[in-house]
Design a protein around this motif. Structure first.
Motif, PDB file in Angstrom:
ATOM      1  N   TRP A 122     -11.162  42.188 138.555  1.00 12.49           N
ATOM      2  CA  TRP A 122      -9.764  42.357 138.181  1.00 12.49           C
ATOM      3  C   TRP A 122      -8.891  41.572 139.149  1.00 12.49           C
ATOM      4  O   TRP A 122      -9.233  41.405 140.327  1.00 12.49           O
ATOM      5  N   THR A 123      -7.750  41.100 138.666  1.00 17.19           N
ATOM      6  CA  THR A 123      -6.831  40.325 139.498  1.00 17.19           C
ATOM      7  C   THR A 123      -5.626  41.180 139.860  1.00 17.19           C
ATOM      8  O   THR A 123      -4.802  41.487 138.997  1.00 17.19           O
ATOM      9  N   PRO A 124      -5.505  41.598 141.121  1.00 14.95           N
ATOM     10  CA  PRO A 124      -4.337  42.387 141.511  1.00 14.95           C
ATOM     11  C   PRO A 124      -3.047  41.567 141.416  1.00 14.95           C
ATOM     12  O   PRO A 124      -3.051  40.351 141.669  1.00 14.95           O
ATOM     13  N   ASP A 125      -1.957  42.222 141.051  1.00 14.52           N
ATOM     14  CA  ASP A 125      -0.649  41.590 141.127  1.00 14.52           C
ATOM     15  C   ASP A 125      -0.291  41.425 142.605  1.00 14.52           C
ATOM     16  O   ASP A 125      -0.478  42.361 143.398  1.00 14.52           O
ATOM     17  N   LEU A 127       2.578  40.508 145.523  1.00 15.93           N
ATOM     18  CA  LEU A 127       4.004  40.427 145.826  1.00 15.93           C
ATOM     19  C   LEU A 127       4.322  39.144 146.595  1.00 15.93           C
ATOM     20  O   LEU A 127       3.410  38.480 147.115  1.00 15.93           O
ATOM     21  N   PRO A 132      -0.822  43.199 147.824  1.00 16.28           N
ATOM     22  CA  PRO A 132      -0.992  43.642 146.441  1.00 16.28           C
ATOM     23  C   PRO A 132       0.130  44.579 146.004  1.00 16.28           C
ATOM     24  O   PRO A 132       0.651  45.356 146.812  1.00 16.28           O
ATOM     25  N   GLN A 133       0.513  44.488 144.740  1.00 16.97           N
ATOM     26  CA  GLN A 133       1.548  45.373 144.206  1.00 16.97           C
ATOM     27  C   GLN A 133       0.932  46.736 143.915  1.00 16.97           C
ATOM     28  O   GLN A 133      -0.095  46.832 143.233  1.00 16.97           O
ATOM     29  N   TRP A 142      -3.180  50.624 142.366  1.00 18.09           N
ATOM     30  CA  TRP A 142      -3.089  49.160 142.304  1.00 18.09           C
ATOM     31  C   TRP A 142      -2.751  48.725 140.886  1.00 18.09           C
ATOM     32  O   TRP A 142      -3.156  49.360 139.905  1.00 18.09           O
ATOM     33  N   LEU A 143      -2.029  47.615 140.778  1.00 20.74           N
ATOM     34  CA  LEU A 143      -1.633  47.043 139.500  1.00 20.74           C
ATOM     35  C   LEU A 143      -2.205  45.642 139.372  1.00 20.74           C
ATOM     36  O   LEU A 143      -2.294  44.902 140.361  1.00 20.74           O
ATOM     37  N   GLY A 144      -2.602  45.278 138.136  1.00 21.38           N
ATOM     38  CA  GLY A 144      -3.153  43.951 137.957  1.00 21.38           C
ATOM     39  C   GLY A 144      -3.584  43.695 136.530  1.00 21.38           C
ATOM     40  O   GLY A 144      -3.123  44.363 135.599  1.00 21.38           O
ATOM     41  N   THR A 145      -4.489  42.748 136.368  1.00 18.78           N
ATOM     42  CA  THR A 145      -4.945  42.334 135.042  1.00 18.78           C
ATOM     43  C   THR A 145      -6.473  42.340 135.012  1.00 18.78           C
ATOM     44  O   THR A 145      -7.131  42.144 136.039  1.00 18.78           O
ATOM     45  N   ARG A 179      -2.328  44.636 131.043  1.00 23.68           N
ATOM     46  CA  ARG A 179      -2.076  45.056 132.426  1.00 23.68           C
ATOM     47  C   ARG A 179      -2.790  46.371 132.700  1.00 23.68           C
ATOM     48  O   ARG A 179      -2.840  47.265 131.856  1.00 23.68           O
TER      49      ARG A 179
END
Length: 259
Positions: A122-125, A127, A132-133, A142-145, A179
């Motif tokens: 997974w790719t973290p968002d 900042l 990482p966001q 954690w947030l990501g795609t 997301r």
């Protein structure tokens, strides 16, 4: 002569590196049980169970490093039954016990959430400051795609294959996932924060009865990927960091748990 580190030096390095003072945790983080002064071999594991203690004794370890230690808030403080047997065994062999709970979940490189993203691709968002966001209590979520454009069903299949555990799914299997939000272990109670972040799916280790209703009523899918299955990787990464920093060997022992 084999590389070694003192009990105090290891505790100082771990506690400062993991920034334990940032967290109001449910257990003490750091050296929970004092053992011998010099450490030449460390056994790492998810939980300080009797089986892990016996594995450490068999491997002649000087210390055990875990994510789930002892002395949790609101538990019975009496030392008897399984608690007595565990403590007796570790004291008899003069083995140190180090435990790091929320600090190990949160660490941006060696933490459980960071390592789950690595295992799952997974790719973290990220900042603007390069961090990482995150969201939720203690910024643990954690947030990501996902690794590729997929549906809930495809994501669940990928989780099962990579973690070796069939997940629990609440949501429409053919719904696209653009997301993600994730937090390992028993983080199902944080799903409100993931929903507020506008993700398509929230992944944690455990599920509880209210989680199902929240997922159904918000339209945010939920995947319960297993408490143990999602938290095997942080302590391994931390052990590897100790080896790189001090040369002291760290052996991970996986005591499987179906939860």
């Amino acid at each position: 002569m084999k590389p070694q580190i003192s009990r105090q030096e290891l505790e100082h390095w771990l506690s400062s590196t993991l920034q334990i003072d940032r967290f109001k945790d449910y257990c003490p983080n750091g050296l929970q049980v004092e053992g011998r002064a010099e450490i030449r071999h460390i056994v790492t594991g998810v939980t300080a169970s009797q089986a892990l203690i016996e594995a450490a004794i068999a491997r002649q370890a000087d210390a055990i490093l875990v994510h789930h230690g002892w002395f949790w808030k609101n538990e019975d403080p009496c030392i008897r039954g399984p608690k007595h047997r565990r403590l007796s065994a570790i004291l008899a062999q003069d083995i140190n016990l180090y435990a790091y709970h929320l600090p190990l979940d949160a660490h941006p490189e060696w933490g459980n959430n960071a390592q789950l993203a690595r295992v799952m691709d997974w790719t973290p968002d990220i900042l603007p400051d390069g961090t990482p966001q995150r969201c939720g209590p203690d910024q643990l979520i954690w947030l990501g795609t996902p690794a590729w454009e997929c549906t809930i069903g495809e994501l669940s299949t990928d989780i099962a294959q990579r973690l070796g555990r069939k997940p629990i799914i609440v949501g429409e299997l053919d719904r696209p996932v653009r997301r993600l939000a994730w937090c390992t272990g028993a983080a199902q109670g944080m799903m409100d924060a993931a929903v507020a972040a506008g993700v398509d799916c929230y992944i944690s280790g455990e599920i509880s009865e209210p989680t199902v209703h929240l997922a159904r009523e918000t339209g945010c899918a939920y995947i319960g990927a297993g408490h143990h299955a999602t938290e095997r990787y942080g302590v391994q990464a931390l052990g590897a960091a100790i080896e790189a920093q001090f040369g002291v060997p760290c052996t991970f022992v996986d005591i499987d748990n179906p939860v």
